[in-house]
Write an enzyme that holds these catalytic residues in place. Structure first.
Site, mmCIF file in Angstrom:
data_model
loop_
_atom_site.group_PDB
_atom_site.id
_atom_site.type_symbol
_atom_site.label_atom_id
_atom_site.label_comp_id
_atom_site.label_asym_id
_atom_site.label_seq_id
_atom_site.Cartn_x
_atom_site.Cartn_y
_atom_site.Cartn_z
ATOM 1 C CE LYS A 85 -4.347 -1.499 0.352
ATOM 2 N NZ LYS A 85 -5.441 -1.064 -0.545
ATOM 3 C CB SER A 337 -0.250 -7.970 -1.119
ATOM 4 O OG SER A 337 -1.123 -8.851 -0.416
#
Length: 454
Positions: A85, A337
């Site tokens: 992110k 991720s």
């Protein structure tokens, strides 16, 4: 491209802000005017964030031999705040003009997006406000505060937190940064693909965890521009399969979500910009069950010494579940991720993974209630090296005779083959034996350390 909010949202004198409830919540995520992010935007993002983002390794996995694939792991959980992110958050903030930087930004998030915005806002000297729902993990709330952000704990869920954040953005003239559908966010997330293409040669497929679709959109655009022959595989949990529903509906549609180990993917509706950007680039979308996500988390810890969250483990979960058999002998990149998994949840994941792996077993055995009956059963477990974790005995509901007792045992075995050995031994010694959720042999193609499946 310079994306700006319409002047009416920034406080045009001719517009009553009280009337904006009738407008779309976020003008940059407008279903009537979706933005398609370009490859040029992604390359621009890569240049502009290069000084603030780690170029994370993409290394061949020890799981390659086990799965008969050449698996490469893009370890973006090694970013400072533990997730990819940061890429989008950094780019969205470096693209702010001076006035927007002074006023500050606001975001709504359960954790990863919030931490990324707070960290890079702190690094760039931009005031940050994050709205986190009441269910947000305390650890992630504290991390945001450590980055000197204004943390607002309001809303029962993400939908409520998002409404509160957008209302505050209008009232205080703060720039609202959508965590997965802002065009700059999508472009920033796509930079991970540029790194992968430099790090791994002759890629056959890239597997992308999918929630709101921002990462999938950015990666798919970059990869298909550089090499259209590489397959883009999206993967999501069956408890939050919003992208699959969008594919069925030919557009984003609200999808009820349930509690999931892949909480980072729990977005009820795919972003409109993300959908418009990615929909023509996706080769396959896979939906995985929760038990495979838990097993994948366990495999990463045992085989790779990597602690990843449920969202980051979904790619491996798809392989373990046998949903990527067409890539046997191929070169596949999995994007890990994020690694921000709560320690309590991690413990539950490991236990669930052990159960799914056939190594945590619960059985019921009816034994003699005379002295030594339960002791004999325990010795039987010990004789083949099975570790007993819990024992409960029950007399009242045993219908056979008053001299018997039902013993429920939770135990840990080495692997599936060891569990089969235990089952056969108990059936040979006792008349009444039952197992709860004993795993199916056919599901265990990738059971580490077991030769039962050859």
């Amino acid at each position: 491209m310079d994306y700006r909010y319409p002047s009416s949202i920034e406080g045009d004198d001719d517009v009553n802000l009280n009337d904006t409830e009738e407008m779309v919540d976020d003008p940059l995520c407008n279903p009537d005017k979706p933005v398609k992010v370009s490859f040029e935007e992604i390359t621009s993002a890569a240049y502009k964030i290069r000084m603030g983002i780690k170029n994370t390794p993409c290394e061949k996995s020890h799981l390659s031999d086990l799965t008969n694939m050449s698996i490469f792991l893009k370890k973006d959980f090694l970013q400072h705040t533990g997730s990819f992110k940061e890429r989008g958050a950094r780019y969205a903030m470096v693209m702010l003009n001076e006035d927007e930087r002074k006023r500050g930004v606001i975001a709504a998030s359960l954790g990863n997006h919030a931490q990324a915005v707070c960290y890079h806002g702190y690094q760039l000297g931009i005031p940050v406000t994050v709205v986190m729902p009441l269910i947000a993990p305390i650890m992630k709330i504290q991390k945001c505060r450590e980055y000197h952000a204004n943390v607002v704990i309001e809303g029962n869920d993400m939908a409520e937190a998002k409404k509160i954040a957008y209302k505050m953005s209008r009232e205080k003239s703060l720039t609202y940064i959508n965590g997965y559908d802002h065009p700059h966010i999508i472009a920033g997330q796509g930079t991970i693909a540029l790194e992968i293409m430099e790090q791994v040669q002759n890629i056959d497929a890239i597997v992308v965890p999918t929630g709101g679709g921002g990462l999938l959109a950015g990666v798919s655009v970059a990869v298909k521009m550089l090499n259209p022959n590489i397959k883009i595989i999206g993967v999501e949990s069956e408890r939050c399969a919003s992208y699959s529903k969008a594919m069925e509906n030919n557009g984003p549609v609200f999808t009820p979500i349930e509690g999931t180990l892949a909480d980072g993917l729990a977005v009820p509706e795919v972003g409109f910009n993300a959908w418009e950007t990615s929909r023509n680039h996706i080769d396959k979308m896979i939906v995985v069950k929760e038990e495979w996500i838990a097993l994948a988390i366990l495999r990463f810890i045992e085989n790779e010494k990597c602690v990843v969250e449920g969202a980051g483990a979904c790619g491996l979960a798809a392989i373990l579940a046998g949903q990527m058999e067409e890539f046997k002998g191929k070169r596949v990149v999995l994007i890990l991720s994020g690694g921000n998994i709560d320690t309590t949840i991690l413990g539950r994941c490991l236990e669930r993974g052990l159960a799914a792996d056939g190594r945590l077993i619960k059985c019921r055995v009816t034994v003699s209630d005379r002295p030594g009956g339960i002791l004999e059963l325990c010795k039987l477990f010990g004789s083949i090296g099975v570790s007993i974790k819990d024992v409960i005995h029950e007399r009242a509901w045993v219908a056979s005779d008053v001299f018997s007792v039902e013993v429920k045992v939770v135990c840990e075995t080495r692997d599936y083959a060891h569990s089969v050995q235990l089952r056969d031994l108990l059936n040979s010694k006792y008349k009444i034996v039952s197992f709860e959720n004993f795993p199916d042999k056919d599901e265990f193609k990738y059971n580490c350390g077991s030769l039962l499946y050859s």
